[in-house]
Design a protein around this motif. Structure first.
Motif, PDB file in Angstrom:
ATOM      1  N   GLU A 126      15.403   2.502  13.313  1.00 62.64           N
ATOM      2  CA  GLU A 126      14.989   1.102  13.323  1.00 62.64           C
ATOM      3  C   GLU A 126      13.485   1.006  13.062  1.00 62.64           C
ATOM      4  O   GLU A 126      12.722   1.912  13.393  1.00 62.64           O
ATOM      5  CB  GLU A 126      15.287   0.475  14.681  1.00 62.64           C
ATOM      6  N   GLU A 127      13.100  -0.155  12.513  1.00 60.93           N
ATOM      7  CA  GLU A 127      11.672  -0.366  12.297  1.00 60.93           C
ATOM      8  C   GLU A 127      10.998  -0.697  13.617  1.00 60.93           C
ATOM      9  O   GLU A 127      11.543  -1.449  14.433  1.00 60.93           O
ATOM     10  CB  GLU A 127      11.456  -1.490  11.285  1.00 60.93           C
ATOM     11  N   ARG A 128       9.833  -0.127  13.818  1.00 64.35           N
ATOM     12  CA  ARG A 128       9.099  -0.386  15.055  1.00 64.35           C
ATOM     13  C   ARG A 128       8.900  -1.890  15.233  1.00 64.35           C
ATOM     14  O   ARG A 128       8.782  -2.627  14.274  1.00 64.35           O
ATOM     15  CB  ARG A 128       7.760   0.384  15.071  1.00 64.35           C
ATOM     16  N   SER A 182       6.416  -2.124   0.329  1.00 67.49           N
ATOM     17  CA  SER A 182       7.597  -1.285   0.508  1.00 67.49           C
ATOM     18  C   SER A 182       7.434  -0.025  -0.344  1.00 67.49           C
ATOM     19  O   SER A 182       6.509   0.083  -1.157  1.00 67.49           O
ATOM     20  CB  SER A 182       8.858  -2.033   0.075  1.00 67.49           C
ATOM     21  N   GLU A 209       9.058   9.144  11.064  1.00 70.78           N
ATOM     22  CA  GLU A 209       9.090   7.957  11.927  1.00 70.78           C
ATOM     23  C   GLU A 209       8.197   8.127  13.142  1.00 70.78           C
ATOM     24  O   GLU A 209       8.237   9.157  13.824  1.00 70.78           O
ATOM     25  CB  GLU A 209      10.525   7.651  12.360  1.00 70.78           C
ATOM     26  N   THR A 227       9.686   6.913   7.571  1.00 67.31           N
ATOM     27  CA  THR A 227       9.530   5.697   8.362  1.00 67.31           C
ATOM     28  C   THR A 227      10.171   4.493   7.686  1.00 67.31           C
ATOM     29  O   THR A 227      10.023   4.264   6.485  1.00 67.31           O
ATOM     30  CB  THR A 227       8.055   5.406   8.665  1.00 67.31           C
ATOM     31  N   SER A 228      10.861   3.706   8.507  1.00 68.59           N
ATOM     32  CA  SER A 228      11.552   2.518   8.008  1.00 68.59           C
ATOM     33  C   SER A 228      10.598   1.349   7.783  1.00 68.59           C
ATOM     34  O   SER A 228      11.029   0.284   7.349  1.00 68.59           O
ATOM     35  CB  SER A 228      12.650   2.100   8.998  1.00 68.59           C
ATOM     36  N   ARG A 229       9.300   1.531   8.057  1.00 70.31           N
ATOM     37  CA  ARG A 229       8.312   0.491   7.774  1.00 70.31           C
ATOM     38  C   ARG A 229       8.386   0.032   6.320  1.00 70.31           C
ATOM     39  O   ARG A 229       8.125  -1.113   6.002  1.00 70.31           O
ATOM     40  CB  ARG A 229       6.900   1.023   8.028  1.00 70.31           C
TER      41      ARG A 229
END
Length: 647
Positions: A126-128, A182, A209, A227-229
């Motif tokens: 999940e994104e922070r 992105s 992540e 990282t999902s950022r």
């Protein structure tokens, strides 16, 4: 389980267990399972024509583990995991798990404490500020970088140009509304920029992540998850793929020394010491508020070495920069008074791990880059393990970096007294295979930006900066420059905001950028600057001890004996007829001048020629007398060779 038992279990409970993978389990606990990401974590399996996901996690101290997630409405008791017989691995197989389903492990510790942990082997998260893992299937991306991979296999890393642009993806540039780019956005904007600037590689500050932007990625919770950022794992594959299609290599920062203590991460994973040591002093990094990996545990070795191969296997990366190696090598680094069993301060387990790590990585990927950020005098860091070295193929040259930055910050009036800072570097320049780093660490925490470090007037600051870069590119060793430095960012790097791109509206900053672009381009095509980069055969002093005028000059020599003369004036006083000793008669041509009008200087942009004289200089039979502007660097070649190089 038999097929019938599996079927019955699915019908009655909605899950089942598998009795397979004994060899994988053995290798993992032995410390030699180098592709453990193919077994641990969450993976699709098919049994009895039923597609399920098998979850496997290492937890030696748990009394019970339950899997919870979107697929069971986060029920904490529905899916009990089973300890695999004869191991400390736990497993469960669940049909119906979908891509991007979130999940966590609910772990019951020996003292009854309940912990909610993300999957150490999760490929996505999940994104922070959210902290769950996400199920993700990495298979299916279609790569278009076969030509790049073939060329990489045929390359000689030691004697080819490597010029690295170090980037923090979150703060390189932001959208007009302040939102982050992105992976796809970065592929469309960052990659063309790096290509235009003639860098050969991008180095990404850790993209594994991590929960806190302010850690810059150096305090990790998900070693296997980009990282999902910025998007999904396949989005990151696309980014790397696009780099390769544009002739740019990708190096990842990697942090095997320590990890953060966030509740969902690796620290006290099941209530006991799992990834860290049982010894409190060894386990805790008080300076950074983090936990240290225990390299004596075979399962930790499997976890970390597998992680290196994972980034190569699935993401086609071209190299790894290993952070804070000194903290790994020394038990007393950071002020502790720990000693090994022989009474020394060396971390023997870490040394063994590093050697094993490098041997395995080069076994699978012999042409990758393994670059150590090692700040002490530990010997033979970039030597093969068979020769007694640690097995990296490159080491950051922190001595050169500290000396040259200390020197350049001096008012030129005082530089004559510190001339050794320019010359001492060559006494050890080939003791290791070096990268010359002007990295993010030098432009934060009150150290000032590179431009702001430079002394003098506004104009002299820019002249000094161009002089620094010209010296760096002529000096033996590969090159690394942190983002923003290429156009003279004035303020320190701030991870919370984008670089000051508006500065390119000003000529002085645009001129520095143009100079760095041309310097990179010249470096990539001039074999004298890289063709013999690992021995004194590629370097010879001309003028070494002119401390009074703060002038040095030397030759860089390629494998065919062609020579490039590099002359540097570190004072603002111009020299109109400065002698340079040469070994060949003929006409010499200026091929690069940091003081050119093209870069905001006063020297005409057209090439200048010098004819040799029959006057010996600096123990050489001939000489030329050149115009050497103040605070400038000049590269010169014998005209016949320069013309030949351009054809």
């Amino acid at each position: 389980m038999t097929d019938q038992n599996i079927q019955d279990s699915i019908l009655k409970k909605g899950y089942f267990y598998l009795n397979e993978g004994d060899f994988d389990i053995h290798l993992f606990h032995e410390g030699s399972y180098y592709k453990s990401y193919e077994f641990l974590g969450a993976h699709y399996i098919t049994r009895l024509d039923i597609e399920a996901v098998r979850f496997v996690v290492w937890s030696p101290n748990a009394t019970a583990i339950h899997l919870m997630g979107d697929f069971n409405d986060w029920d904490e008791t529905q899916f009990p995991m089973q300890r695999i017989k004869g191991s400390s691995l736990w497993q469960i197989c669940i049909p119906g798990v979908q891509m991007f389903d979130r999940y966590k492990y609910r772990i019951t510790a020996t003292d009854g404490q309940i912990l909610y942990k993300a999957d150490p082997y999760a490929f996505h998260a999940e994104e922070r500020p959210e902290t769950a893992s996400k199920f993700y299937d990495l298979k299916g991306y279609i790569w278009h970088d076969s030509e790049w991979l073939k060329s990489r296999e045929a390359s000689d890393d030691y004697n080819r140009p490597i010029s690295i642009y170090e980037v923090n993806l979150l703060s390189w540039r932001k959208k007009h509304d302040g939102k982050q780019y992105s992976y796809h956005d970065l592929a469309q904007e960052l990659i063309p920029y790096v290509k235009e600037m003639n860098f050969t590689h991008i180095e990404l500050m850790p993209i594994m992540e991590h929960p806190y932007d302010g850690s810059w990625g150096y305090q990790i919770t998900g070693y296997y998850a980009p990282t999902s950022r910025f998007g999904t794992p396949k989005d990151f594959m696309y980014f790397v793929d696009t780099c390769h299609q544009n002739g740019i290599g990708v190096i990842l920062d990697w942090v095997p020394g320590h990890y953060c203590k966030d509740a969902h991460g690796l620290y006290h994973f099941d209530g006991g010491s799992v990834f860290e040591s049982h010894d409190y002093d060894k386990a805790h990094n008080d300076e950074w508020g983090t936990a240290n990996f225990d390299y004596g545990k075979p399962e930790v070795k499997s976890f970390l070495i597998s992680n290196l191969l994972y980034w190569h296997d699935y993401y086609h990366v071209d190299g790894i920069r290993i952070d804070a190696v000194a903290y790994m090598l020394y038990l007393n680094f950071g002020g502790k008074l720990l000693k090994n069993k022989y009474g020394g301060f060396e971390n023997l387990e870490a040394v063994d791990f590093i050697k094993q790590m490098n041997e395995i990585v080069f076994k699978y990927y012999p042409n990758t880059l393994m670059m150590a950020e090692e700040s002490t005098a530990w010997p033979m860091v970039s030597w093969p393990t068979a020769s007694g070295g640690l097995g990296f193929n490159y080491k950051w040259n922190m001595g050169w970096m500290n000396d040259i930055l200390e020197y350049m910050q001096l008012d030129p009036v005082f530089r004559s007294g510190f001339h050794k800072a320019l010359t001492f570097t060559m006494t050890y320049a080939f003791s290791e295979n070096f990268v010359l780093p002007l990295s993010h660490d030098e432009v934060v925490h009150g150290k000032k930006s590179l431009l702001e470090k430079m002394p003098g007037t506004y104009h002299e600051k820019f002249s000094n900066l161009k002089l620094l870069y010209a010296y760096m590119y002529a000096h033996p060793g590969k090159k690394l420059l942190f983002m923003g430095s290429e156009f003279g960012q004035f303020i320190e790097w701030n991870e919370w905001q984008a670089l000051d791109w508006h500065l390119l509206n000003y000529d002085s900053h645009k001129n520095v950028q143009t100079f760095l672009k041309d310097l990179n381009g010249f470096y990539k095509t001039e074999a004298c600057l890289y063709g013999v980069d690992t021995s004194y055969d590629g370097y010879e002093w001309i003028e070494v001890d002119n401390s009074k005028e703060s002038i040095i000059s030397f030759e860089r020599i390629d494998a065919d004996g062609h020579k490039l003369l590099a002359i540097f004036n570190f004072t603002p006083v111009g020299r109109n007829a400065h002698p340079i000793g040469v070994t060949q008669e003929g006409t010499y041509e200026v091929v690069l001048n940091s003081n050119s009008e093209r870069y905001g200087g006063s020297s005409p942009s057209q090439k200048k020629n010098y004819q040799t004289e029959n006057e010996p200089a600096f123990n050489r039979p001939y000489s030329i007398r050149i115009e050497l502007p103040g605070l400038s660097a000049v590269y010169i070649k014998l005209k016949e060779e320069a013309t030949h190089e351009r054809r």
